[in-house]
Design a protein around this motif. Structure first.
Motif, short mmCIF file in Angstrom:
data_model
loop_
_atom_site.label_atom_id
_atom_site.label_comp_id
_atom_site.label_asym_id
_atom_site.label_seq_id
_atom_site.Cartn_x
_atom_site.Cartn_y
_atom_site.Cartn_z
N ASP A 117 0.88 -1.18 0.00
CA ASP A 117 0.00 0.00 0.00
C ASP A 117 0.91 1.22 0.00
O ASP A 117 1.47 1.61 1.02
CB ASP A 117 -0.89 -0.02 1.24
CG ASP A 117 -1.84 1.19 1.28
OD1 ASP A 117 -1.78 2.04 0.35
OD2 ASP A 117 -2.63 1.27 2.23
N LYS A 142 0.90 2.55 -9.08
CA LYS A 142 -0.32 2.98 -8.43
C LYS A 142 -0.20 2.74 -6.93
O LYS A 142 0.78 2.17 -6.45
CB LYS A 142 -1.51 2.24 -9.02
CG LYS A 142 -1.78 2.63 -10.48
CD LYS A 142 -3.12 2.10 -10.96
CE LYS A 142 -3.42 2.62 -12.37
NZ LYS A 142 -4.76 2.19 -12.82
N ARG A 143 -1.26 3.15 -6.22
CA ARG A 143 -1.17 3.06 -4.75
C ARG A 143 -0.99 1.61 -4.29
O ARG A 143 -0.20 1.34 -3.39
CB ARG A 143 -2.42 3.67 -4.11
CG ARG A 143 -2.39 3.54 -2.59
CD ARG A 143 -3.50 4.28 -1.92
NE ARG A 143 -3.44 4.06 -0.47
CZ ARG A 143 -4.26 4.60 0.41
NH1 ARG A 143 -5.24 5.42 -0.02
NH2 ARG A 143 -4.12 4.36 1.70
N PHE A 144 -1.71 0.69 -4.89
CA PHE A 144 -1.63 -0.72 -4.49
C PHE A 144 -0.95 -1.54 -5.58
O PHE A 144 -1.27 -1.34 -6.77
CB PHE A 144 -3.02 -1.30 -4.20
CG PHE A 144 -3.68 -0.71 -2.98
CD1 PHE A 144 -3.44 -1.24 -1.73
CD2 PHE A 144 -4.52 0.40 -3.10
CE1 PHE A 144 -4.05 -0.69 -0.61
CE2 PHE A 144 -5.12 0.95 -1.98
CZ PHE A 144 -4.88 0.42 -0.72
N SER A 146 0.38 -5.77 -6.10
CA SER A 146 0.51 -7.12 -5.54
C SER A 146 1.48 -7.92 -6.39
O SER A 146 1.57 -7.72 -7.61
CB SER A 146 -0.85 -7.83 -5.48
OG SER A 146 -1.42 -7.89 -6.78
N GLY A 345 -3.16 -1.31 -8.93
CA GLY A 345 -4.50 -0.75 -8.88
C GLY A 345 -4.61 0.33 -7.83
O GLY A 345 -3.72 0.49 -6.98
N ASP A 346 -5.74 1.07 -7.92
CA ASP A 346 -5.98 2.14 -6.94
C ASP A 346 -6.59 1.60 -5.66
O ASP A 346 -6.74 2.34 -4.67
CB ASP A 346 -6.90 3.21 -7.55
CG ASP A 346 -6.22 3.94 -8.71
OD1 ASP A 346 -4.98 4.15 -8.61
OD2 ASP A 346 -6.90 4.26 -9.70
N ASN A 347 -7.00 0.32 -5.68
CA ASN A 347 -7.51 -0.33 -4.47
C ASN A 347 -7.03 -1.79 -4.50
O ASN A 347 -6.62 -2.30 -5.54
CB ASN A 347 -9.03 -0.24 -4.39
CG ASN A 347 -9.70 -0.80 -5.64
OD1 ASN A 347 -9.62 -2.00 -5.91
ND2 ASN A 347 -10.34 0.07 -6.45
N PRO A 348 -7.09 -2.48 -3.34
CA PRO A 348 -6.57 -3.86 -3.29
C PRO A 348 -7.22 -4.79 -4.30
O PRO A 348 -6.54 -5.60 -4.94
CB PRO A 348 -6.88 -4.29 -1.85
CG PRO A 348 -6.92 -3.03 -1.07
CD PRO A 348 -7.50 -2.00 -2.01
N GLY A 349 -8.54 -4.68 -4.47
CA GLY A 349 -9.22 -5.58 -5.40
C GLY A 349 -8.74 -5.39 -6.82
O GLY A 349 -8.54 -6.37 -7.56
N GLU A 350 -8.51 -4.16 -7.21
CA GLU A 350 -8.05 -3.89 -8.58
C GLU A 350 -6.63 -4.41 -8.79
O GLU A 350 -6.29 -4.89 -9.88
CB GLU A 350 -8.09 -2.37 -8.82
CG GLU A 350 -7.77 -1.98 -10.26
CD GLU A 350 -7.85 -0.47 -10.48
OE1 GLU A 350 -7.32 0.00 -11.51
OE2 GLU A 350 -8.42 0.21 -9.61
N SER A 351 -5.79 -4.37 -7.72
CA SER A 351 -4.41 -4.87 -7.86
C SER A 351 -4.39 -6.38 -8.07
O SER A 351 -3.48 -6.90 -8.72
CB SER A 351 -3.58 -4.50 -6.63
OG SER A 351 -4.00 -5.22 -5.49
#
Length: 491
Positions: A117, A142-144, A146, A345-351
């Motif tokens: 993050d 991006k912010r996130f 993985s 991604g901009d959020n964990p799910g998108e990453s």
């Protein structure tokens, strides 16, 4: 049926006891038949249960009264003493340590997964003139993000690892030798305690004989005192010697029990369990026979000693350690293969939903160039340890030879002393019998009788001391010669 079972429970050596028990059981059978007629009920199951219970108790009693020889005591100790389990575990641990060293040359697989993050995303600067007249700040992530990957690593060539593998077999041998050294310690300690019991038994038997002599003389003196033909002071002198000898008997009984406890401890035997020791007759060779037997020990070889073998093993390990340190200067070659996926991604799910896979294979060559002379210092330390180990082995070799010569000299001296003290007992007994006869006839006085009895007791005490010294000198020589296990097998 009773006879068949008793033949199993009581072997031929128990024939008299076996016949008496058969007679007793026949009488018990008659009682049961009489009860069966009067009660008019079957009691056969009761009889069978009773027989089984009695036979089990008798069988256990016979086994419990079994007397152990020295060899049986040593066999028990080598099997049941807790230290044997410890050293067996050390051998197993050495085997697992070898497997650990071998694992360094086997493939290793690792799976790694991360999610980051980036609370404040790091920006990079594109200098002015590339895309415009001014510097441009751009975030390349991006912010996130993985990342998950699996990697296989395989050592292709590492000379230091290959050299270290040679130590596995030697380390296992060291653990085995340490176990053998523990077995020798058990054999020595058990033999020492066993011989103590033997000597204390001898002492107790002699003291009880002396006590009986004083008791007999005390009874005679008291009768003489009643008739007025003896003085009260004479009776008191005998009473004092009787009391002293009785105290010595009590002390010897206590020493014998303590010796049994010491033997139990040396064997790993339960301290509260009954331990019966076989009565044995010591084979006491003459001085000439002892010197002939010592001819077997004329050629001393330090290599027979477990201590010597352990020192040689440690030197071999230090040699390997030197070679291993030197081998760290040789280049190392390893191969690897990697497969994974990475997402942003901009959020964990998108990453996670945007993961794209990747794969790579490669070879890595590591060439040590300069380590600040660390390797050189380590090598010199190992070299000095190895030189010192060889010098210590030479010192130990001289010490072992000295121990052997001293043990051999002590055994020869102990044998001569034992022969002398044994002959002295016979002489003291002859003098006492002569003095006792003279005292009974009134030719010798009580003082002469007490003096001759005291001389006999002193001769007995010297004999017991020389007997113990002789027995210990025997096993000390076996220990110094490195033949304790041979001694055990020869019993």
């Amino acid at each position: 049926m009773i006879k068949v079972i008793l033949l199993c429970v009581f072997p031929g050596s128990f024939c008299p006891l076996r016949s008496r028990i058969i007679t007793w059981f026949k009488g018990f059978d008659a009682i049961l038949k009489e009860l069966n007629m009067h009660l008019m009920c079957p009691i056969i199951p009761i009889k069978k249960s009773f027989y089984i219970l009695i036979f089990a108790a008798l069988s256990f009693s016979v086994r419990a009264q079994q007397r152990l020889t020295l060899k049986q005591c040593i066999d028990y100790g080598l099997t049941h003493h807790r230290s044997t389990a410890v050293y067996r575990n050390d051998v197993d641990a050495a085997g697992y340590k070898a497997k650990e060293a071998q694992a360094a040359y086997l493939p290793s697989v690792n799976i790694t997964s991360t999610i980051d993050d980036n609370i404040k995303v790091q920006q990079q600067v594109i200098p002015a003139g590339v895309f415009g007249p001014t510097d441009i700040k751009v975030a390349f992530t991006k912010r996130f993000n993985s990342n998950a990957f699996a990697q296989v690593d395989q050592t292709i060539f590492d000379k230091s690892l290959l050299t270290g593998l040679k130590a596995n077999k030697i380390a296992l041998k060291e653990a085995q030798l340490t176990g053998e050294q523990n077995e020798e310690t058990l054999i020595y300690n058990i033999s020492n305690a066993y011989y103590q019991i033997f000597v204390y038994r001898q002492q107790l038997a002699l003291l009880k004989t002396n006590l009986g002599t004083y008791q007999q003389q005390l009874t005679i003196s008291k009768l003489q005192l009643e008739k007025g033909v003896a003085m009260e002071s004479d009776v008191n002198k005998i009473q004092v010697n009787y009391n002293n000898t009785n105290s010595q008997v009590l002390s010897a009984e206590s020493d014998l029990e303590l010796a049994h406890n010491q033997l139990r401890n040396a064997m790993g035997y339960a301290i509260n369990d009954s331990l019966q020791i076989e009565y044995f007759v010591l084979d006491e060779p003459s001085a000439d026979q002892a010197r002939t037997a010592l001819g077997d020990f004329s050629s001393f070889n330090a290599a027979n000693r477990i201590d010597f073998k352990l020192s040689e093993v440690k030197i071999a390990l230090l040699d390997i350690d030197q070679a291993r340190i030197r081998a760290t200067a040789i280049p190392k070659l390893t191969a690897y293969a990697k497969y994974g996926g990475i997402g942003f991604g901009d959020n964990p799910g998108e990453s996670f939903s945007s993961i794209s896979d990747y794969a790579a294979v490669g070879i890595k060559l590591s060439i040590p160039v300069f380590d600040g002379f660390k390797r050189n210092a380590q090598y010199n330390q190992a070299r000095i340890k190895q030189v010192n180990a060889r010098e210590n082995l030479k010192i130990d070799q001289e010490t072992f030879h000295l121990e052997y010569n001293n043990a051999r000299t002590k055994l020869i001296k102990a044998q001569s002393t034992l022969d002398n003290d044994k002959g002295n007992i016979s002489l003291a007994e002859s003098v006492f019998k002569s003095t006792d006869l003279q005292y009974q006839k009134g030719v010798a006085g009580l003082t002469d009788w007490l003096n001759s009895q005291y001389s006999l007791k002193e001769a007995q005490s010297n004999y017991l001391n020389s007997l113990y010294n002789f027995l210990i000198a025997k096993i000390d020589l076996e220990k110094a010669n490195g033949t304790l296990k041979t001694f055990h097998h020869s019993l």
